[in-house]
Design an enzyme around this catalytic site. Structure first.
Site, PDB file in Angstrom:
ATOM      1  N   ARG A  18       0.827  -1.223   0.000  1.00 42.17           N
ATOM      2  CA  ARG A  18       0.000   0.000   0.000  1.00 42.17           C
ATOM      3  C   ARG A  18       0.854   1.263   0.000  1.00 42.17           C
ATOM      4  NH1 ARG A  18      -3.519  -0.551   5.061  1.00 42.17           N
ATOM      5  NH2 ARG A  18      -1.559  -1.459   5.740  1.00 42.17           N
ATOM      6  N   ASN A  36      -6.153  -2.781   1.852  1.00 42.18           N
ATOM      7  CA  ASN A  36      -6.151  -4.228   2.070  1.00 42.18           C
ATOM      8  C   ASN A  36      -7.573  -4.720   2.217  1.00 42.18           C
ATOM      9  OD1 ASN A  36      -3.370  -4.481   2.051  1.00 42.18           O
ATOM     10  ND2 ASN A  36      -3.162  -4.460   4.260  1.00 42.18           N
TER      11      ASN A  36
END
Length: 92
Positions: A18, A36
């Site tokens: 990320r 996520n």
């Protein structure tokens, strides 16, 4: 300009995916988000030039611990007034 919604699977959680995505998108001037998911995948919406989106994915997959095994994607409508790319924490 296009906007792509993606579900990315592989070694993509717990490896800095990320934050790598956030850095690459900001550097390339792309907008959208990454987060996520509970099932181990990562969800990404990214908006910008088609070639820059391809570079974005290549940069993320070039990480030492990141390995993209599969991407399920679709083009979705562009959000004209979106200004930034960010990491969402609401999916995990």
């Amino acid at each position: 300009m296009i906007r792509r919604h993606m579900y990315i699977s592989g070694d993509v959680q717990g490896v800095g995916f990320r934050y790598r995505a956030n850095y690459a998108a900001q550097r390339l001037g792309l907008t959208g988000y990454v987060r996520n998911l509970y099932d181990g995948r990562v969800e990404v919406e990214v908006q910008g030039d088609r070639e820059l989106i391809s570079r974005f994915l290549a940069e993320i997959d070039a990480g030492s611990f990141v390995h993209i095994a599969d991407i399920d994607w679709e083009n979705i409508p562009v959000i004209p007034d979106e200004k930034a790319f960010h990491v969402r924490r609401d999916g995990y």
